[in-house]
Design an enzyme around this catalytic site. Structure first.
Site, PDB file in Angstrom:
ATOM      1  N   GLY A 276      14.408  -7.645 -17.475  1.00  0.00           N
ATOM      2  CA  GLY A 276      14.941  -7.934 -18.806  1.00  0.00           C
ATOM      3  C   GLY A 276      14.293  -7.017 -19.812  1.00  0.00           C
ATOM      4  O   GLY A 276      14.894  -6.087 -20.341  1.00  0.00           O
ATOM      5  N   ARG A 277      12.991  -7.271 -20.041  1.00  0.00           N
ATOM      6  CA  ARG A 277      12.235  -6.517 -21.039  1.00  0.00           C
ATOM      7  C   ARG A 277      12.365  -5.000 -20.846  1.00  0.00           C
ATOM      8  O   ARG A 277      12.575  -4.269 -21.809  1.00  0.00           O
ATOM      9  CB  ARG A 277      10.757  -6.917 -20.925  1.00  0.00           C
ATOM     10  CG  ARG A 277       9.863  -6.275 -21.950  1.00  0.00           C
ATOM     11  CD  ARG A 277       8.393  -6.577 -21.647  1.00  0.00           C
ATOM     12  NE  ARG A 277       8.177  -7.905 -21.166  1.00  0.00           N
ATOM     13  CZ  ARG A 277       7.859  -8.951 -21.928  1.00  0.00           C
ATOM     14  NH1 ARG A 277       7.704  -8.802 -23.220  1.00  0.00           N
ATOM     15  NH2 ARG A 277       7.690 -10.145 -21.395  1.00  0.00           N
ATOM     16  N   TYR A 317       2.646 -15.925 -28.367  1.00  0.00           N
ATOM     17  CA  TYR A 317       1.827 -15.471 -27.233  1.00  0.00           C
ATOM     18  C   TYR A 317       0.648 -14.601 -27.656  1.00  0.00           C
ATOM     19  O   TYR A 317       0.040 -13.956 -26.791  1.00  0.00           O
ATOM     20  CB  TYR A 317       2.661 -14.603 -26.274  1.00  0.00           C
ATOM     21  CG  TYR A 317       4.032 -15.102 -25.911  1.00  0.00           C
ATOM     22  CD1 TYR A 317       4.200 -16.188 -25.055  1.00  0.00           C
ATOM     23  CD2 TYR A 317       5.169 -14.462 -26.392  1.00  0.00           C
ATOM     24  CE1 TYR A 317       5.464 -16.616 -24.702  1.00  0.00           C
ATOM     25  CE2 TYR A 317       6.438 -14.875 -26.035  1.00  0.00           C
ATOM     26  CZ  TYR A 317       6.573 -15.952 -25.193  1.00  0.00           C
ATOM     27  OH  TYR A 317       7.823 -16.359 -24.835  1.00  0.00           O
ATOM     28  N   CYS A 347       5.952 -20.554 -43.812  1.00  0.00           N
ATOM     29  CA  CYS A 347       4.912 -21.456 -44.282  1.00  0.00           C
ATOM     30  C   CYS A 347       4.018 -21.927 -43.132  1.00  0.00           C
ATOM     31  O   CYS A 347       3.966 -23.112 -42.813  1.00  0.00           O
ATOM     32  CB  CYS A 347       5.605 -22.637 -44.957  1.00  0.00           C
ATOM     33  SG  CYS A 347       4.487 -23.675 -45.845  1.00  0.00           S
TER      34      CYS A 347
HETATM   35  N1  LLP Z   1      14.347 -13.385 -13.970  1.00  0.00           N
HETATM   36  C1  LLP Z   1      13.942 -14.620 -14.274  1.00  0.00           C
HETATM   37  C2  LLP Z   1      14.271 -15.724 -13.391  1.00  0.00           C
HETATM   38  C3  LLP Z   1      13.196 -14.831 -15.449  1.00  0.00           C
HETATM   39  O1  LLP Z   1      12.795 -16.067 -15.755  1.00  0.00           O
HETATM   40  C4  LLP Z   1      12.903 -13.751 -16.304  1.00  0.00           C
HETATM   41  C5  LLP Z   1      12.146 -13.938 -17.537  1.00  0.00           C
HETATM   42  C6  LLP Z   1      13.365 -12.465 -15.935  1.00  0.00           C
HETATM   43  C7  LLP Z   1      14.074 -12.324 -14.753  1.00  0.00           C
HETATM   44  C8  LLP Z   1      13.122 -11.246 -16.763  1.00  0.00           C
HETATM   45  O2  LLP Z   1      11.787 -10.947 -16.908  1.00  0.00           O
HETATM   46  P1  LLP Z   1      11.327  -9.589 -17.631  1.00  0.00           P
HETATM   47  O3  LLP Z   1      11.775  -8.441 -16.772  1.00  0.00           O
HETATM   48  O4  LLP Z   1      11.984  -9.564 -18.952  1.00  0.00           O
HETATM   49  O5  LLP Z   1       9.871  -9.679 -17.719  1.00  0.00           O
HETATM   50  N2  LLP Z   1       9.662 -14.572 -23.976  1.00  0.00           N
HETATM   51  C9  LLP Z   1       8.628 -13.934 -23.192  1.00  0.00           C
HETATM   52  C10 LLP Z   1       9.136 -13.534 -21.815  1.00  0.00           C
HETATM   53  C11 LLP Z   1       9.675 -14.686 -21.047  1.00  0.00           C
HETATM   54  C12 LLP Z   1      10.344 -14.263 -19.774  1.00  0.00           C
HETATM   55  C13 LLP Z   1      11.046 -15.400 -19.125  1.00  0.00           C
HETATM   56  N3  LLP Z   1      11.692 -15.067 -17.914  1.00  0.00           N
HETATM   57  C14 LLP Z   1       8.092 -12.740 -23.968  1.00  0.00           C
HETATM   58  O6  LLP Z   1       8.557 -12.500 -25.079  1.00  0.00           O
HETATM   59  O7  LLP Z   1       7.190 -12.058 -23.507  1.00  0.00           O
END
Ligand code: LLP
Length: 417
Positions: A276-277, A317, A347
Site C-alpha cells: 500500500g504505502r 503513531y 484543540c
Molecule cells: N495487506 C493487509 C492485509 C494490510 O492490513 C495492510 C496494511 C497492507 C496490505 C498494506 O500495508 P503497507 O504496504 O501499506 O504497509 N495507518 C498505518 C498503516 C496501517 C497499515 C494497515 N494494514 C500508517 O499510517 O502507518
C-alpha cells in the site's frame, strides 16, 4: 538534502504557491509520475514466476489513483465493502480484486460473493459465516484464508499485524480445523495470504515470513495463489538522506526461497504481494499555510492549517514526516536552522506535525510542505473540530494540475442531519 520536492521537481515546473492559492490549503498534492513509477516497481518484485502486486487501497482510495493502478496493470486488495465499491467504480474487473476483510457481517461477504470477488477469511468463525452464505447463494465456493504468520514487523506496535499479540489471521495451531469447515460447506481453499505489518526498511523479517508461509503452504494441496502481504517501507527521513527500501537486494534474496518451494510443491502457484504505502506515500505531499508563529515557554510553535484532522500519523503513531518551508514558490534553504514545533488548528496538545524539529526560519504566510503524505494521509483524515476535509490535486505526467477530489464544504457536513 536541501529540498526533496525541488530535487525531483515534484510540482513539474508548477509554482506551489499558485497551486495553493487556486485550490486553497490544506491541500493534498500527488505526482502521477511518482505513483506510476512505484506501482511499476512493485509489479516486478517477482519476474520468474506468475506474480501480481495487489495495491492495498486502504493507503489511498482516491478514484484517480485507483484508475492509475488499473492502467498500470496492478491488481488491488480491499478491506471493506466501501473499498470494493470504489474499485468497481474505478473499473476493476472482479478477478483483479482480492477482498481481505476482518470481522465483517454477511452484507459485505455477500457483496463479494455476488460480484465474484475472491475473499480471504480471517478466522474459523468467518469461514463458517462465509460457508453459510455460499450455501444460500449457490456460488462463491472458492475462497482463501489468512494465516497469522506468528511473526510481525512494523514502525509502531499499532501496525504490526502478525504474531501472537495481534487479532489477525488464523493461528497455525488452528489450521487443522480449517478443512472440516470447508468440507461442511463444500468450499475449496484456493489461496492463502498473510501480512506481517507495515513500514520496514529491512527486508529480513518479510523474507522470514515468506519462508514460514511457504512451509505452511506445503501442507495445503492445489493452491492457486500465495500472497505474502505488504509492508515495504519508504524513507520518511529523506532530507537526512535515508536510503530507499533495498528492492533489488530483496528480490535477489526472495528468489531462492521461491525456487525451493516450487521444486518441492511441484508447480508455481500465482505469487502475490500487497503493498500500500510503497505505491503512494512518496507520490503525495500536503501544502499548508503558516497562520501564526509564537513562542511559549521558550519554544517556537509554527501554527499551520494542517492539523491531525488532515494528517493523523504523527499524532497517532509518533510518525515522522519531513517538512519543507516554501516562500515565494521556493523551498527555504536548510540553513540557519533552529528548533520549532509545527502544529495545526486542532484543540489537542497532540496536534503536532513535528515536535522540536530543526527547521529554517518560517514566517507567517509561508507554505509548509509535508512530504510522504500520499499513504494513510487523506485516507485517515477526519472532520474533527468540524473542519471539512481538504481537496486533492494531481500533477499529471504532462505537467498539468488536475483537481481529483473537491474540498468538502460546510454544507457537506450539515447534509447528514
Ligand atoms: N495487506 C493487509 C492485509 C494490510 O492490513 C495492510 C496494511 C497492507 C496490505 C498494506 O500495508 P503497507 O504496504 O501499506 O504497509 N495507518 C498505518 C498503516 C496501517 C497499515 C494497515 N494494514 C500508517 O499510517 O502507518
Amino acid at each position: 538534502m536541501n529540498s526533496y520536492i525541488e530535487s525531483i521537481d515534484f510540482f513539474r515546473g508548477n509554482d506551489p504557491e499558485q497551486i495553493a492559492e487556486k485550490y486553497g490549503t490544506p491541500l493534498y498534492v500527488y505526482s502521477e509520475d511518482t505513483i506510476r513509477n512505484r506501482m511499476e516497481t512493485v509489479n516486478k518484485v517477482i519476474t520468474k514466476y506468475d506474480y501480481t502486486a495487489n495495491y492495498s487501497v486502504k493507503a489511498n482510495t482516491n478514484l484517480t489513483i485507483l484508475k492509475l493502478a488499473l492502467d498500470e496493470g496492478i491488481n488491488c486488495d480491499a478491506m471493506s465493502m466501501g473499498e470494493l465499491m470504489m474499485l468497481k467504480k474505478a473499473g476493476f474487473p472482479s478477478d483483479r480484486i482480492f477482498f481481505v476483510p476482518n470481522n465483517v457481517p454477511d452484507e459485505e461477504l455477500e457483496y463479494a460473493i455476488k460480484n465474484d470477488i475472491i475473499v480471504s477469511l480471517d478466522s474459523l468463525a468467518q469461514i463458517e459465516r462465509y460457508g453459510k452464505l455460499v450455501a444460500k447463494l449457490g456460488k462463491g465456493h472458492e475462497c482463501a484464508a489468512r494465516i497469522n504468520p506468528g511473526v510481525g514487523a512494523g514502525h509502531s506496535e499499532k501496525v504490526v499485524t502478525g504474531g501472537k499479540k495481534t487479532k489477525f489471521g488464523i493461528a497455525e495451531a488452528d489450521i487443522p480445523k480449517i478443512q472440516p469447515i470447508l468440507d461442511k460447506y463444500d468450499l475449496k481453499l484456493i489461496g492463502i495470504n498473510q501480512h506481517i505489518g507495515s513500514q520496514f526498511l529491512d527486508p529480513q523479517p518479510y523474507l522470514d515470513a515468506v519462508e514460514n508461509l511457504l512451509r505452511i503452504a506445503r501442507g495445503f494441496k492445489g493452491l492457486k495463489f500465495i500472497d505474502f502481504g505488504g509492508g515495504y517501507g519508504i524513507p520518511y527521513h529523506k532530507l537526512e538522506d535515508e536510503a530507499d527500501y533495498p528492492m533489488e537486494d530483496f528480490k535477489t534474496r526472495l528468489l531462492p526461497i521461491l525456487d525451493a518451494f516450487v521444486s518441492d510443491y511441484g508447480y508455481a502457484p500465482l505469487f502475490k504481494s500487497e503493498p500500500g504505502r510503497f505505491c503512494v506515500a512518496e507520490g503525495g505531499v500536503i501544502l499548508g499555510r503558516v497562520n501564526a508563529i509564537k513562542e511559549n515557554a521558550g519554544k517556537t510553535y509554527i501554527g499551520t492549517d494542517i492539523g491531525m484532522n488532515t494528517l493523523i500519523r504523527p499524532a497517532m503513531y509518533d510518525s515522522y514526516h519531513d517538512i519543507e518551508i516554501i516562500r515565494d514558490g521556493k523551498t527555504v534553504p536548510r540553513e540557519n536552522m533552529s528548533e520549532a514545533s509545527v502544529t495545526g488548528q486542532i484543540c489537542e496538545s497532540g496536534d503536532l506535525l513535528a515536535k522540536d524539529r530543526m527547521l529554517p526560519e518560517a514566517k507567517e504566510g509561508d507554505l509548509v510542505c509535508v512530504l510522504d503524505a500520499g499513504a494513510y494521509g487523506y485516507a485517515m483524515a477526519s472532520t474533527y473540530n468540524t473542519r471539512p476535509r481538504p481537496a486533492e490535486v494531481m500533477i499529471c505526467s504532462d505537467g498539468s494540475v488536475k483537481q481529483i477530489r473537491r474540498r468538502e464544504t460546510y454544507e457537506d457536513l450539515m447534509a447528514l442531519f
